[in-house]
Scaffold this active site. Structure first.
Site, PDB file in Angstrom:
ATOM      1  N   ARG A 153       0.804  -1.229   0.000  1.00 33.93           N
ATOM      2  CA  ARG A 153       0.000   0.000   0.000  1.00 33.93           C
ATOM      3  C   ARG A 153       0.836   1.278   0.000  1.00 33.93           C
ATOM      4  NH1 ARG A 153      -2.761  -3.965   1.749  1.00 33.93           N
ATOM      5  NH2 ARG A 153      -0.769  -4.471   2.659  1.00 33.93           N
ATOM      6  N   THR A 154       1.793   1.368   0.897  1.00 34.31           N
ATOM      7  CA  THR A 154       2.518   2.631   1.036  1.00 34.31           C
ATOM      8  C   THR A 154       3.295   2.917  -0.243  1.00 34.31           C
ATOM      9  OG1 THR A 154       2.736   2.071   3.370  1.00 34.31           O
ATOM     10  CG2 THR A 154       4.030   3.928   2.578  1.00 34.31           C
ATOM     11  N   LYS A 162      26.561  -3.962  -1.590  1.00 33.79           N
ATOM     12  CA  LYS A 162      28.041  -3.921  -1.545  1.00 33.79           C
ATOM     13  C   LYS A 162      28.528  -3.217  -0.294  1.00 33.79           C
ATOM     14  CE  LYS A 162      27.978  -2.977  -6.499  1.00 33.79           C
ATOM     15  NZ  LYS A 162      28.204  -1.843  -7.413  1.00 33.79           N
ATOM     16  N   ARG A 175      11.338   3.627   3.509  1.00 33.60           N
ATOM     17  CA  ARG A 175      10.943   2.665   4.560  1.00 33.60           C
ATOM     18  C   ARG A 175      12.192   1.883   4.939  1.00 33.60           C
ATOM     19  NH1 ARG A 175       5.781  -1.257   4.654  1.00 33.60           N
ATOM     20  NH2 ARG A 175       4.844   0.745   5.155  1.00 33.60           N
ATOM     21  N   HIS A 197       5.159   6.121  11.433  1.00 34.12           N
ATOM     22  CA  HIS A 197       4.672   5.906  10.062  1.00 34.12           C
ATOM     23  C   HIS A 197       3.694   7.061   9.791  1.00 34.12           C
ATOM     24  CE1 HIS A 197       3.436   4.031   6.441  1.00 34.12           C
ATOM     25  NE2 HIS A 197       3.032   2.864   6.879  1.00 34.12           N
TER      26      HIS A 197
HETATM   27  N1   CP Z   1      -0.277   0.006   5.844  1.00 37.67           N
HETATM   28  C1   CP Z   1       0.918  -0.259   5.295  1.00 37.67           C
HETATM   29  O1   CP Z   1       1.930   0.365   5.657  1.00 37.67           O
HETATM   30  O2   CP Z   1       0.885  -1.232   4.348  1.00 37.67           O
HETATM   31  P1   CP Z   1       2.144  -1.747   3.503  1.00 37.67           P
HETATM   32  O3   CP Z   1       3.090  -2.390   4.487  1.00 37.67           O
HETATM   33  O4   CP Z   1       1.576  -2.695   2.498  1.00 37.67           O
HETATM   34  O5   CP Z   1       2.781  -0.535   2.888  1.00 37.67           O
END
Ligand code: CP
Length: 308
Positions: free
Chosen positions: A57-58, A86, A107, A135
């Site tokens: 999703r993100t 590396k 991320r 997040h």
């Molecule tokens: N909600 C969320 O962060 O989903 P993903 O891990 O699929 O990005």
């Protein structure tokens, strides 16, 4: 308010006025997110996407967001085929990628990684999750969902599941403190919300209660926010198995909930929401994941200076 050039690292950096402005901007962009209108306000802009942990999703909603506004995506792809394999440091990777792009979505499994990246980046860093830390872009879309599907002011909410490792609930709690919520924390003892966060919330004037009973928690709330037990953050599988299936919402349990109560979940889910719940009017989690598009469009348009 000047969002241009701003890093999006933690909800702690946002006042209520700033949050409301981001949600208002997302609302303005929702028809473009639904592809009912077209826009090229980010034409010529490039969004770099660096994911050191899995995501659906993100990552994809950020990619959709930049493309719906006329910009392009530069995706690092699998870390295994980049020069990180590396031994290149995060700092050097960020310094280089900042030269190729107008903003970076990151991320990373390490708490504090986004903050560290922001110290080496000449373009905005958008934290897409840093370990068990924060997040924030998920929180903006959660707030947007609550505003669209329920109400933010004076909300009664139950946060259920893995409150120890679940970064989405950590960020959401801080954001809700601007709106005066009643928060019920529902978890097994082993997955309780960190005491430091509970203390912070109480100091911010929130009414916080804790329970391990889903049945009692859902009776009087506007929103039930479910979370997955974060298997990847447990030191060993035996510890995970002890708590993996402890909390679950089913159609039978929902009989005691208020008719207008909405169930949210950042997804992905495992066993914590029975698929039988999906067809009930309470289920809101797929709508919630769509709202990630207008919200991330708003964040990109603001930090890239295309909107004010
Ligand atoms: N909600 C969320 O962060 O989903 P993903 O891990 O699929 O990005």
């Amino acid at each position: 308010m000047m969002f241009k050039g701003m890093h999006i690292i933690s909800m702690k950096n946002f006042s209520r006025k700033m949050i409301d402005h981001i949600l208002d901007t997302a609302e303005q962009l929702e028809d473009i997110a639904r592809n009912k209108e077209q826009s090229d306000i980010l034409a010529g802009k490039i969004l770099a996407v660096l994911f050191f942990e899995p995501s659906t999703r993100t990552r994809m909603s950020f990619e959709t967001a930049i493309m719906r506004l006329g910009g392009n995506v530069l995706n690092l792809g699998s870390v295994d085929i980049s020069s990180i394999a590396k031994g290149e440091s995060l700092a050097d990777t960020i310094r280089v990628v900042a030269g190729y792009s107008n903003a970076i979505v990151l991320r990373h499994p390490m708490e504090g990684a986004a903050k560290l990246a922001s110290e080496f980046s000449s373009v905005p860093i958008l934290n897409a999750g840093d370990g068990a830390g924060h997040h924030p872009t998920q929180t903006f879309l959660d707030l947007y969902t609550i505003r669209r599907e329920s109400h933010l002011e004076g909300l009664k909410i139950a946060l259920a599941g893995d409150l120890k490792y679940g970064r989405t609930v950590h960020s959401l709690c801080y954001a809700l403190s601007h709106y005066g919520a009643d928060i019920t924390l529902v978890s097994p003892e082993e997955l309780r919300m960190p005491q430091e966060i509970i203390n912070d919330l109480k100091n911010r004037g929130l009414n916080v209660t804790e329970t391990d009973s889903m049945e009692s928690a859902i009776k009087d709330v506007d929103v039930l926010y479910m979370t997955r037990v974060q298997k990847e953050r447990f030191p060993d599988d035996a510890e995970y198995q002890k708590v993996a299936n402890r909390l679950k919402i089913t159609p039978e349990l929902l009989e005691s909930a208020r008719s207008e109560m909405k169930i949210m979940h950042p997804l992905p889910r495992t066993t914590e929401i029975d698929p039988g719940v999906d067809a009930t009017p309470h289920a809101c989690y797929f709508q919630q994941s769509f709202y990630g598009v207008p919200v991330r469009m708003a964040l990109l348009a603001l930090v890239m200076g295309a909107m004010e």
